[in-house]
Motif scaffolding. Structure first.
Motif, PDB file in Angstrom:
ATOM      1  N   THR A 193       0.936  -1.830   0.052  1.00  9.57           N
ATOM      2  CA  THR A 193      -0.014  -0.581  -0.331  1.00  9.57           C
ATOM      3  C   THR A 193       0.841   1.277   0.356  1.00  9.57           C
ATOM      4  O   THR A 193       2.015   1.493   1.062  1.00  9.57           O
ATOM      5  CB  THR A 193      -0.941   0.465   1.655  1.00  9.57           C
ATOM      6  N   LEU A 194       0.520   2.065  -0.874  1.00  6.53           N
ATOM      7  CA  LEU A 194       1.386   3.105  -1.370  1.00  6.53           C
ATOM      8  C   LEU A 194       0.473   4.338  -0.117  1.00  6.53           C
ATOM      9  O   LEU A 194      -0.538   4.280  -0.476  1.00  6.53           O
ATOM     10  CB  LEU A 194       1.356   3.797  -2.019  1.00  6.53           C
ATOM     11  N   ILE A 195       1.325   5.191   0.638  1.00  5.36           N
ATOM     12  CA  ILE A 195       0.717   6.095   1.258  1.00  5.36           C
ATOM     13  C   ILE A 195       1.307   7.815   1.006  1.00  5.36           C
ATOM     14  O   ILE A 195       1.994   7.794   0.366  1.00  5.36           O
ATOM     15  CB  ILE A 195       1.437   6.561   2.996  1.00  5.36           C
ATOM     16  N   GLU A 196       0.314   9.026   0.727  1.00  3.37           N
ATOM     17  CA  GLU A 196       0.785  10.088   0.395  1.00  3.37           C
ATOM     18  C   GLU A 196       1.275  10.514   1.807  1.00  3.37           C
ATOM     19  O   GLU A 196       0.499   9.863   2.580  1.00  3.37           O
ATOM     20  CB  GLU A 196      -0.545  11.480  -0.476  1.00  3.37           C
ATOM     21  N   VAL A 197       2.166  11.575   2.231  1.00  2.00           N
ATOM     22  CA  VAL A 197       2.456  12.215   2.849  1.00  2.00           C
ATOM     23  C   VAL A 197       1.699  13.051   3.456  1.00  2.00           C
ATOM     24  O   VAL A 197       0.722  13.979   3.349  1.00  2.00           O
ATOM     25  CB  VAL A 197       4.060  13.451   3.028  1.00  2.00           C
ATOM     26  N   MET A 198       1.296  13.402   4.548  1.00  2.00           N
ATOM     27  CA  MET A 198       0.534  13.960   5.644  1.00  2.00           C
ATOM     28  C   MET A 198       1.301  15.044   5.989  1.00  2.00           C
ATOM     29  O   MET A 198       2.082  14.791   6.570  1.00  2.00           O
ATOM     30  CB  MET A 198      -0.866  13.065   6.093  1.00  2.00           C
ATOM     31  N   PRO A 199       0.057  16.323   5.933  1.00  4.12           N
ATOM     32  CA  PRO A 199       1.068  17.300   7.132  1.00  4.12           C
ATOM     33  C   PRO A 199       0.811  17.229   8.938  1.00  4.12           C
ATOM     34  O   PRO A 199      -0.147  18.032   9.848  1.00  4.12           O
ATOM     35  CB  PRO A 199       0.219  18.169   6.648  1.00  4.12           C
TER      36      PRO A 199
END
Ligand code: SAM
Ligand code: SF4
Length: 336
Positions: A193-199
């Motif tokens: 699973t690929l995850i986008e960077v969260m702020p």
């Protein structure tokens, strides 16, 4: 009161809360660049709930209809005596009250604990791994050793645990490696699973420099692979496809470019007994006080009040003008 005799947790938008994530420590043996700053200040140990208290809290949630527990952190496997919590919670699997007990780990301690986890009824683990290059791994995690994680993965598979690899997609860092990661994971029978960077939380790097939209990654993969959408959903932010050429499952977690809140079934408990109703909002409910004051009724009421405040959704944003965390706390506090 006995299990099942109290009403299930339903939020104001009709969403049943069936999934609890529990951060058992804010500490970690890594310092991943997108997750922590190098000189993190951790909570004093006296502020932490004991493992017995965490068990009691989880048990109340299970009695109120939670069917899935994920133990996370910080790094859950660095908390001293953590196996006693898994052992205690496994009674809910045995009774049928709980469908799944699982964890998210960086894998550094898996070689030591994999077989005990399997004995406690854990069937699947999420292991976070962003690169297969030892030098890059060290650069991303600052303190991690890829070889140890690899031993952990071998031990976990040897113990019969199913593995899902979580990789944060990082612009300019692992973006050229996504295909290789996928081929490797699928080749070993693991999902990716690929995850986008969260702020979340202040880190040294500018978020906008780390952010790689998964729409871009997906488009690139589609030049070489056939991605068949799967209906399968976890009530969370992930969307899954089956990659026809590898036969494996690939997930995309896109909290920024997609809103996933309408089906949200989860809440998050921190190691100090704070309940976050939404990963992307600041609102929090204190469960430690009612837990320590002792009556079941008080704790039940506090949980009901918290769930009644679960917001409709988050509003993360990363761009040049908003280059500050959407929420100030780090992911290692709320638990990923
Ligand atoms: N230490 C464990 C691990 O790394 O798997 C569990 C806790 S960690 C906070 C859980 C997940 O959150 C990891 O997969 C990590 O990559 C992800 N994560 C941490 N900070 C993040 C951020 N700012 N944006 C997106 N994912 C993040
Ligand atoms: Fe530790 Fe996990 Fe955060 Fe990395 S992502 S610093 S392993 S808590």
């Amino acid at each position: 009161m006995a299990i099942g005799s109290r009403p299930p947790l339903i939020d104001p938008f009709g969403r049943a809360i069936s999934y609890l994530r529990v951060s058992v420590t804010d500490r970690c043996d890594f310092r991943c660049v997108y997750c922590m700053s190098e000189d993190m200040a951790f909570l004093p140990k006296r502020d932490l709930l004991t493992l017995e208290e965490l068990d009691r809290l989880c048990t109340v949630f299970v009695e109120r209809g939670v069917r899935k527990l994920r133990i996370t952190g910080g790094e859950p496997l660095v908390r001293r005596n953590i196996m006693s919590l898994f052992q205690a919670l496994s009674r809910h699997l045995a009774s049928g009250a709980l469908d799944e007990l699982t964890l998210t780990t960086n894998g550094s301690q898996l070689a030591r604990y994999a077989s005990e986890l399997a004995q406690c009824g854990v069937k699947r683990v999420n292991v976070s791994l962003d690169t297969l290059d030892p030098a890059k791994f060290r650069q991303i995690t600052r303190w991690g050793d890829l070889a140890r994680v690899m031993e952990g993965l071998d031990a976990a598979q040897g113990a019969g645990l199913k593995i899902k690899i979580n990789a944060v997609a990082l612009k300019g860092t692992n973006e050229d490696e996504i295909e290789a990661l996928m081929e490797w994971a699928h080749g070993r029978g693991m999902d990716l699973t690929l995850i986008e960077v969260m702020p979340l939380g202040e880190v040294e790097t500018q978020r906008v420099d780390q952010f790689l939209p998964l729409s871009q990654v997906r488009a690139r993969l589609m030049d070489r692979y056939t991605l068949d959408d799967l209906a399968e959903r976890s009530g969370g932010p992930a969307r899954y496809v089956r990659v026809r050429e590898t036969g494996g499952i690939l997930g995309f977690i896109t909290p920024l470019s997609h809103n996933f809140c309408e089906s949200c079934n989860r809440v998050r408990l921190t190691c100090t007994g704070q309940l976050f109703m939404c990963l992307g909002q600041e609102d929090v409910a204190d469960l430690r006080t009612p837990l320590r004051e002792g009556t079941h009724a008080l704790l039940d009421q506090a949980i009901d009040d918290a769930i009644a405040r679960k917001p409709k959704g988050h509003d993360f944003i990363i761009d040049r003008r908003h280059n500050r965390p959407a929420v100030a706390r780090h992911m290692s506090m709320t638990g990923g």
